[in-house]
Enzyme design. Structure first.
Site, PDB file in Angstrom:
ATOM      1  N   THR A 132     -10.421 -38.630 -16.753  1.00 38.79           N
ATOM      2  CA  THR A 132      -9.772 -39.434 -15.710  1.00 38.79           C
ATOM      3  C   THR A 132     -10.689 -40.553 -15.229  1.00 38.79           C
ATOM      4  OG1 THR A 132     -10.534 -37.751 -14.163  1.00 38.79           O
ATOM      5  CG2 THR A 132      -8.218 -37.660 -14.806  1.00 38.79           C
ATOM      6  N   ASP A 133     -12.012 -40.387 -15.388  1.00 34.86           N
ATOM      7  CA  ASP A 133     -12.913 -41.372 -14.747  1.00 34.86           C
ATOM      8  C   ASP A 133     -12.728 -42.777 -15.306  1.00 34.86           C
ATOM      9  OD1 ASP A 133     -14.318 -40.801 -17.147  1.00 34.86           O
ATOM     10  OD2 ASP A 133     -16.263 -40.536 -16.157  1.00 34.86           O
ATOM     11  N   ALA A 169     -24.499 -30.555 -25.277  1.00 35.35           N
ATOM     12  CA  ALA A 169     -23.663 -29.422 -24.899  1.00 35.35           C
ATOM     13  C   ALA A 169     -22.587 -29.846 -23.910  1.00 35.35           C
ATOM     14  CB  ALA A 169     -24.529 -28.320 -24.293  1.00 35.35           C
ATOM     15  N   GLY A 170     -22.523 -31.139 -23.625  1.00 35.18           N
ATOM     16  CA  GLY A 170     -21.533 -31.610 -22.663  1.00 35.18           C
ATOM     17  C   GLY A 170     -21.946 -31.356 -21.227  1.00 35.18           C
ATOM     18  N   LEU A 171     -23.262 -31.240 -20.987  1.00 40.84           N
ATOM     19  CA  LEU A 171     -23.745 -31.026 -19.621  1.00 40.84           C
ATOM     20  C   LEU A 171     -24.529 -32.242 -19.114  1.00 40.84           C
ATOM     21  CD1 LEU A 171     -24.737 -27.257 -20.007  1.00 40.84           C
ATOM     22  CD2 LEU A 171     -22.704 -28.189 -18.890  1.00 40.84           C
ATOM     23  N   SER A 172     -24.319 -33.363 -19.806  1.00 41.72           N
ATOM     24  CA  SER A 172     -24.828 -34.658 -19.343  1.00 41.72           C
ATOM     25  C   SER A 172     -26.337 -34.760 -19.263  1.00 41.72           C
ATOM     26  CB  SER A 172     -24.217 -35.023 -17.987  1.00 41.72           C
ATOM     27  OG  SER A 172     -22.852 -35.198 -18.130  1.00 41.72           O
ATOM     28  N   SER A 185     -27.951 -36.793 -21.078  1.00 41.28           N
ATOM     29  CA  SER A 185     -28.306 -38.225 -21.149  1.00 41.28           C
ATOM     30  C   SER A 185     -28.154 -38.909 -19.802  1.00 41.28           C
ATOM     31  CB  SER A 185     -27.535 -38.979 -22.223  1.00 41.28           C
ATOM     32  OG  SER A 185     -26.368 -38.333 -22.591  1.00 41.28           O
ATOM     33  N   ASP A 224     -20.649 -38.883 -14.795  1.00 41.35           N
ATOM     34  CA  ASP A 224     -21.878 -38.127 -15.057  1.00 41.35           C
ATOM     35  C   ASP A 224     -23.069 -38.697 -14.284  1.00 41.35           C
ATOM     36  OD1 ASP A 224     -20.118 -36.941 -16.789  1.00 41.35           O
ATOM     37  OD2 ASP A 224     -20.991 -37.823 -18.597  1.00 41.35           O
ATOM     38  N   TYR A 267     -13.464 -40.029 -28.451  1.00 45.25           N
ATOM     39  CA  TYR A 267     -13.501 -40.514 -27.065  1.00 45.25           C
ATOM     40  C   TYR A 267     -13.025 -41.968 -27.026  1.00 45.25           C
ATOM     41  CZ  TYR A 267     -15.495 -41.043 -22.332  1.00 45.25           C
ATOM     42  OH  TYR A 267     -15.689 -41.245 -20.979  1.00 45.25           O
TER      43      TYR A 267
HETATM   44  C1  GLA Z   1     -17.970 -37.608 -20.817  1.00 41.17           C
HETATM   45  C2  GLA Z   1     -18.145 -38.982 -20.182  1.00 41.17           C
HETATM   46  C3  GLA Z   1     -17.571 -38.991 -18.773  1.00 41.17           C
HETATM   47  C4  GLA Z   1     -16.131 -38.466 -18.755  1.00 41.17           C
HETATM   48  C5  GLA Z   1     -16.027 -37.143 -19.511  1.00 41.17           C
HETATM   49  C6  GLA Z   1     -14.605 -36.681 -19.672  1.00 41.17           C
HETATM   50  O1  GLA Z   1     -18.729 -36.674 -20.115  1.00 41.17           O
HETATM   51  O2  GLA Z   1     -19.509 -39.331 -20.134  1.00 41.17           O
HETATM   52  O3  GLA Z   1     -17.652 -40.284 -18.245  1.00 41.17           O
HETATM   53  O4  GLA Z   1     -15.263 -39.412 -19.276  1.00 41.17           O
HETATM   54  O5  GLA Z   1     -16.604 -37.232 -20.799  1.00 41.17           O
HETATM   55  O6  GLA Z   1     -14.046 -36.344 -18.445  1.00 41.17           O
END
Ligand code: GLA
Length: 379
Positions: free
Chosen positions: A31-32, A118-121, A123, A167, A216
């Site tokens: 959504t962001d 791992a999708g935990l940001s 970076s 993130d 993405y």
């Molecule tokens: C990644 C992107 C975020 C967001 C999510 C999905 O983490 O870095 O900005 O778009 O995917 O919600």
């Protein structure tokens, strides 16, 4: 720890130490970048930076996790494809310089325990950590949201990943024991307390997010296309954020099935976030969990960003006692699920999901029980 490593490498004491956390998103996925709403929390895993000024314009960076060092001049900051881990720091430094903040050379080390890919940001944590590092080292009088936007710009334009702002925002402005409700259009936000009798349990599928970047970008374009086609029906809106579920139904005849489902996910997810914030503030975690579950279904069926492993983890989770809600979190195509679990059931939950995942797919899931934490730029 990081101070000690700095000491060993540069035989000096660091002038500053900062930390930037990773994040888990509770609800509000994809959504962001549609100007919508998100509800992430910063986690108690972070990337630490230690450093000191130099008298020249040279920046020396050592990565503890990669066991490697680079050096660059502030007068000519280029991308480094061999040491791509350094690009987050290069990008942040470059854009600060371009904005007229006179940086000095620096010696720095950084490293931490945010799981990578791992999708935990991890970076975002490096970018926000680098921004917080410069702010503290040089005493820059800039506000957190400025640095957050700059960190995202480094990711978008320097590193070349077209992410939204969630993130970096949560890594900068997370608060202990709170989630952060963010409106990604105006960037207004508020912290929402999390109850201590419920735990945020995150299950790492162990599958690297291979397709994540290309898919993405496809999703991002599909959202733009949907907005343009919906506009042809006379329903004006700059982004999917401006539309209601009934608008998507009304526009259905002009949309392909795929664009219809993509739009339906984003619009319904925004509504779920708004309700989730309301019920969280009212203490209705049962309803909150249902919204998480619905979010997963929508990501899986309409947005098509889940994976077999994530779906297995979610199904397993929902069979365990004490679970309020379970969904994939982050961009998808691998990475993690997020689960809300009653405190007294959290340990047993972790064990049962770990075992079930191994039995079902022969794979090892790492499971973390996170505590919502302070951001790097929080006052
Ligand atoms: C990644 C992107 C975020 C967001 C999510 C999905 O983490 O870095 O900005 O778009 O995917 O919600």
């Amino acid at each position: 720890m990081i101070e000690q490593i700095f000491q060993e490498i540069y035989t000096a004491t660091p002038e500053v130490v900062v930390r930037a956390p990773g994040r888990v998103n509770l609800i509000g996925e994809h959504t962001d970048y549609n100007d919508g709403f998100v509800l992430p929390a910063a986690i108690d895993r972070s990337i630490a930076f230690a450093g000191r000024r130099r008298a020249d314009r040279v920046v020396r960076v050592h990565s503890v996790d990669f066991g490697a060092s680079v050096e660059f001049s502030l007068d000519d900051i280029q991308k480094d494809d061999k040491n791509s881990w350094s690009n987050y720091i290069r990008g942040v430094s470059k854009y600060l310089e371009e904005d007229g903040h006179q940086l000095t050379g620096a010696d720095m080390v950084f490293g931490g325990n945010v799981p990578r890919e791992a999708g935990l940001s991890s970076s975002a944590a490096v970018e926000v950590g680098a921004a917080a590092f410069w702010k503290k080292l040089l005493g820059l009088g800039v506000d957190p949201v400025y640095l957050i936007k700059l960190a995202r710009k480094a990711e978008n334009q320097f590193v070349g990943v077209p992410c939204g702002i969630m993130d970096q925002f949560i890594s900068g402005l997370g608060r202990e024991n709170h989630a952060l409700f963010l409106d990604c259009r105006g960037l207004s936000y508020r912290h929402v307390p999390l109850r201590s009798d419920v735990k945020i349990v995150v299950c790492n599928s162990g599958v690297k997010r291979a397709l994540a970047q290309s898919e993405y970008e496809v999703r991002l374009k599909q959202c733009r296309q949907a907005v343009a086609q919906i506009a042809s029906t006379g329903l004006a809106g700059k982004s999917l954020r401006d539309l209601a579920p009934e608008d998507i139904e009304a526009a259905r005849p002009v949309l392909s099935d795929i664009l219809y489902r993509r739009a339906r996910h984003v619009v319904s997810e925004n509504y779920r976030v708004l309700e989730a914030v309301k019920v969280l503030e009212a203490g209705d975690l049962g309803r909150f969990g249902q919204l998480m579950n619905a979010s997963h279904e929508s990501l899986r069926d309409d947005y098509e960003v889940s994976s077999k492993e994530l779906d297995v983890l979610v199904e397993l989770a929902r069979k365990q006692p004490g679970v309020l809600g379970a969904r994939m979190t982050g961009a998808g195509f691998g990475g993690c699920t997020v689960n809300l679990v009653r405190q007294d059931a959290a340990e047993a939950f972790a064990e049962a999901v770990r075992r079930g995942y191994q039995d079902a797919l022969g794979l090892k899931a790492e499971i973390y029980i996170f505590k919502a934490s302070q951001g790097a730029l929080s006052a």
